[in-house]
Write a protein that holds these residues in place. Structure first.
Motif, mmCIF file in Angstrom:
data_model
loop_
_atom_site.group_PDB
_atom_site.id
_atom_site.type_symbol
_atom_site.label_atom_id
_atom_site.label_comp_id
_atom_site.label_asym_id
_atom_site.label_seq_id
_atom_site.Cartn_x
_atom_site.Cartn_y
_atom_site.Cartn_z
ATOM 1 N N GLY A 81 0.819 -1.201 0.000
ATOM 2 C CA GLY A 81 0.000 0.000 0.000
ATOM 3 C C GLY A 81 0.857 1.255 0.000
ATOM 4 O O GLY A 81 0.470 2.286 0.545
ATOM 5 N N ASN A 82 2.037 1.158 -0.610
ATOM 6 C CA ASN A 82 2.958 2.291 -0.653
ATOM 7 C C ASN A 82 3.661 2.266 -2.001
ATOM 8 O O ASN A 82 4.425 1.349 -2.285
ATOM 9 N N ASP A 83 3.442 3.276 -2.814
ATOM 10 C CA ASP A 83 4.093 3.300 -4.126
ATOM 11 C C ASP A 83 5.123 4.418 -4.232
ATOM 12 O O ASP A 83 5.478 4.851 -5.315
ATOM 13 N N SER A 84 5.640 4.863 -3.083
ATOM 14 C CA SER A 84 6.611 5.959 -3.075
ATOM 15 C C SER A 84 7.944 5.551 -3.705
ATOM 16 O O SER A 84 8.680 6.393 -4.188
ATOM 17 N N GLY A 85 8.272 4.260 -3.660
ATOM 18 C CA GLY A 85 9.567 3.806 -4.159
ATOM 19 C C GLY A 85 10.630 3.813 -3.087
ATOM 20 O O GLY A 85 11.690 3.236 -3.246
ATOM 21 N N ASP A 86 10.362 4.476 -1.952
ATOM 22 C CA ASP A 86 11.329 4.507 -0.860
ATOM 23 C C ASP A 86 11.158 3.314 0.069
ATOM 24 O O ASP A 86 12.102 2.862 0.687
ATOM 25 N N VAL A 87 9.942 2.793 0.151
ATOM 26 C CA VAL A 87 9.669 1.654 1.020
ATOM 27 C C VAL A 87 9.614 0.404 0.164
ATOM 28 O O VAL A 87 8.985 0.385 -0.884
ATOM 29 N N GLY A 88 10.304 -0.629 0.621
ATOM 30 C CA GLY A 88 10.312 -1.889 -0.097
ATOM 31 C C GLY A 88 10.148 -3.043 0.869
ATOM 32 O O GLY A 88 10.132 -2.850 2.085
ATOM 33 N N TYR A 89 10.035 -4.232 0.330
ATOM 34 C CA TYR A 89 9.926 -5.424 1.170
ATOM 35 C C TYR A 89 11.258 -6.147 1.145
ATOM 36 O O TYR A 89 11.819 -6.411 0.087
ATOM 37 N N CYS A 90 11.772 -6.460 2.329
ATOM 38 C CA CYS A 90 13.036 -7.195 2.448
ATOM 39 C C CYS A 90 12.726 -8.681 2.520
ATOM 40 O O CYS A 90 12.188 -9.163 3.519
ATOM 41 N N TRP A 91 13.056 -9.394 1.445
ATOM 42 C CA TRP A 91 12.797 -10.828 1.399
ATOM 43 C C TRP A 91 13.753 -11.598 2.300
ATOM 44 O O TRP A 91 13.461 -12.720 2.700
ATOM 45 N N MET A 92 14.877 -11.001 2.618
ATOM 46 C CA MET A 92 15.856 -11.689 3.466
ATOM 47 C C MET A 92 15.385 -11.734 4.924
ATOM 48 O O MET A 92 15.580 -12.722 5.617
ATOM 49 N N HIS A 93 14.776 -10.637 5.367
ATOM 50 C CA HIS A 93 14.385 -10.542 6.779
ATOM 51 C C HIS A 93 12.876 -10.411 6.984
ATOM 52 O O HIS A 93 12.417 -10.277 8.114
ATOM 53 N N HIS A 94 12.111 -10.392 5.921
ATOM 54 C CA HIS A 94 10.651 -10.454 5.964
ATOM 55 C C HIS A 94 10.012 -9.271 6.708
ATOM 56 O O HIS A 94 9.273 -9.446 7.675
ATOM 57 N N PHE A 95 10.314 -8.074 6.236
ATOM 58 C CA PHE A 95 9.667 -6.884 6.763
ATOM 59 C C PHE A 95 9.734 -5.771 5.730
ATOM 60 O O PHE A 95 10.509 -5.837 4.779
ATOM 61 N N MET A 96 8.915 -4.747 5.910
ATOM 62 C CA MET A 96 8.926 -3.590 5.025
ATOM 63 C C MET A 96 9.975 -2.623 5.561
ATOM 64 O O MET A 96 10.005 -2.339 6.757
ATOM 65 N N CYS A 97 10.833 -2.145 4.672
ATOM 66 C CA CYS A 97 11.913 -1.285 5.146
ATOM 67 C C CYS A 97 12.108 -0.083 4.232
ATOM 68 O O CYS A 97 11.673 -0.074 3.087
ATOM 69 N N SER A 98 12.792 0.894 4.769
ATOM 70 C CA SER A 98 13.114 2.097 4.024
ATOM 71 C C SER A 98 14.364 1.855 3.194
ATOM 72 O O SER A 98 15.361 1.325 3.702
ATOM 73 N N GLY A 99 14.325 2.255 1.957
ATOM 74 C CA GLY A 99 15.482 2.120 1.083
ATOM 75 C C GLY A 99 16.670 2.954 1.531
ATOM 76 O O GLY A 99 17.805 2.706 1.140
ATOM 77 N N LYS A 100 16.422 3.947 2.357
ATOM 78 C CA LYS A 100 17.493 4.822 2.835
ATOM 79 C C LYS A 100 18.233 4.235 4.033
ATOM 80 O O LYS A 100 19.264 4.749 4.431
ATOM 81 N N LYS A 101 17.702 3.158 4.584
ATOM 82 C CA LYS A 101 18.341 2.557 5.762
ATOM 83 C C LYS A 101 19.312 1.473 5.319
ATOM 84 O O LYS A 101 19.535 1.254 4.136
ATOM 85 N N TRP A 102 19.864 0.754 6.283
ATOM 86 C CA TRP A 102 20.944 -0.182 6.036
ATOM 87 C C TRP A 102 20.914 -1.246 7.113
ATOM 88 O O TRP A 102 20.436 -1.002 8.228
#
Length: 105
Positions: A81-102
């Motif tokens: 429910g977010n098409d900003s492009g900054d939030v994605g789904y991390c398949w490695m850790h199974h959560f929604m995360c910010s692309g700006k984080k690490w």
């Protein structure tokens, strides 16, 4: 994103879906269950330093947005429910995360 990157992401997504027992088109549970998403995010923050990038990571250009496990496909944007492009789904850790984080994985 190159063709090989797309192929890697698809392989990772399919492997994770199989492991989690989800069908090909179901949204990952963490995209629809905010408590599960938060639990997974907290676990990664505690164990894998998820958060703002370190200076070394910044210098190397490392971020979640550059990770092969970071999914911002149209289908995943619909799931989140977010098409900003900054939030994605991390398949490695199974959560929604910010692309700006690490994280250190």
């Amino acid at each position: 994103m190159g063709r090989l990157d797309k192929k890697k992401r698809l392989i990772i997504e399919r492997a994770n879906r199989k492991m989690l027992g989800e069908s090909e088109m179901d949204c990952p549970k963490a995209t629809t269950d905010s408590e599960l998403n938060e639990k997974n995010k907290n676990k990664i923050a505690e164990n894998n330093q998820y958060g703002l990038p370190t200076e070394e990571a910044k210098e190397k250009g490392q971020s979640c947005a550059n990770c092969v496990a970071f999914d911002i496909s149209k289908r995943m944007k619909d799931c989140m429910g977010n098409d900003s492009g900054d939030v994605g789904y991390c398949w490695m850790h199974h959560f929604m995360c910010s692309g700006k984080k690490w994280c250190d994985t």
